[in-house]
Design a protein around this motif. Sequence first.
Motif, PDB file in Angstrom:
ATOM      1  N   VAL A 209       0.347  -7.189   4.782  1.00  0.00           N
ATOM      2  CA  VAL A 209       0.093  -5.893   4.150  1.00  0.00           C
ATOM      3  C   VAL A 209       1.189  -4.925   4.561  1.00  0.00           C
TER       4      VAL A 209
ATOM      5  N   CYS B 131       2.639  -1.205   4.447  1.00  0.00           N
ATOM      6  CA  CYS B 131       2.001   0.099   4.364  1.00  0.00           C
ATOM      7  C   CYS B 131       3.059   1.194   4.444  1.00  0.00           C
TER       8      CYS B 131
ATOM      9  N   VAL C 102       0.866  -1.186   0.000  1.00  0.00           N
ATOM     10  CA  VAL C 102       0.000   0.000   0.000  1.00  0.00           C
ATOM     11  C   VAL C 102       0.901   1.234   0.000  1.00  0.00           C
TER      12      VAL C 102
ATOM     13  N   LEU D 186      -9.333  -0.707   0.697  1.00  0.00           N
ATOM     14  CA  LEU D 186      -8.360  -1.730   1.065  1.00  0.00           C
ATOM     15  C   LEU D 186      -9.051  -2.920   1.739  1.00  0.00           C
TER      16      LEU D 186
ATOM     17  N   CYS E 243      -3.799   1.989   6.344  1.00  0.00           N
ATOM     18  CA  CYS E 243      -3.809   0.676   6.993  1.00  0.00           C
ATOM     19  C   CYS E 243      -4.269   0.773   8.444  1.00  0.00           C
TER      20      CYS E 243
ATOM     21  N   TRP F 169      -0.696  -2.325  -4.901  1.00  0.00           N
ATOM     22  CA  TRP F 169      -2.069  -1.806  -4.839  1.00  0.00           C
ATOM     23  C   TRP F 169      -2.071  -0.282  -4.767  1.00  0.00           C
TER      24      TRP F 169
END
Length: 350
Positions: A228, A230, A145, A211, A238, A185
């Motif tokens: 994930v 971030c 992210v 997300l 996040c 993403w």
Amino acid sequence: MRRFRRTLAAVGVALAVVSGTAGWASADAQSAVTGPPPGAGAWSAEGLIDPAASTPAQVAAFFGTLSKKRSAELVRRHPSVVGNLDGAPVALRYAANKRALASDGRFPELLSPGRQILAFDLRGRGQVAEVYGDLARAAHVAVVVPGSDIDAATYDREKDPYGTPAGMAKSLRQETGPGTAVIAWAGYTTPVGVGIDAATGELAEAGADRLVRLTDGLDAVGAPDPAVFCHSYGSVVCGLAAPRLDAADLVALASPGMHADTAADLRTSARVWAAKDADDWIDNIPHVRFLGLGHGADPTAAAFGARPVPAATAKGHTGYFAPGTDSLRAFAAIAQGLPVTAPASPARTP
């Protein structure tokens, strides 16, 4: 008194909670892209499943009732919907986005052989998501992210590649090997430059919803719960998504804060990690929140309670995924569910 002075300083400095790339730019207020995928009106006019109200699990169930012929027809007729619909079969999304990209014509590099585009939405400044690896067969999944100044035009570039979602994802995939799929993403409206967008959580709130839907969509198609990663303003996204995020690990790197005082405040079952190198300018941002400005506690502070990620050999704000760094090695271990064996830098004091 010291805390009061820091809070006052935050009022001025929070306006400089700057980009997730490198450098300072003029402010430019953004409007978040929300709602169903482009083309949803024509899709709904045919009596198909509601792309706005349906959960990713319901989307997956809908496609499960269709024949291959009918699915292919929907890809041809509604590529922008199928290509951006979390819960739709991954292979159909790749095919739909290939059609949408070919029709648009402005991003020929995304049509290069072997590229797997999971989302392509040109509303606003444009959003892109791409898969590196075999998502259908991967034993492990990671999602990157990004922070500010990322859109369809800056998603992938040669200059400062590890400050882009594509560069970060490619590097992580190379470090982990074939058992892991990594998703770059760029699926939310990011702040541009220095301004109120970067200093507040408004865009992050909209990004958090998107997300959450992404990870719910991964679950709906049978993918493993992801790690994930971030970066910068992405860690704000996040943090706001954390209570609803279907993830195994949550890694905040170069973070201005996650709108939480402690890892426990994130209310997530995911393991929470944090990384920040000694050269990162984000360390100059006061980690407070005041009148809606700023993003709160430093996730690398000891009091926050995140697991520390070694970052001694990372350089600057965008060097965490650079090949050969201890941070990249640690990220690869986290993505694969392995122990982080490199000596961890001690967590920072507030």
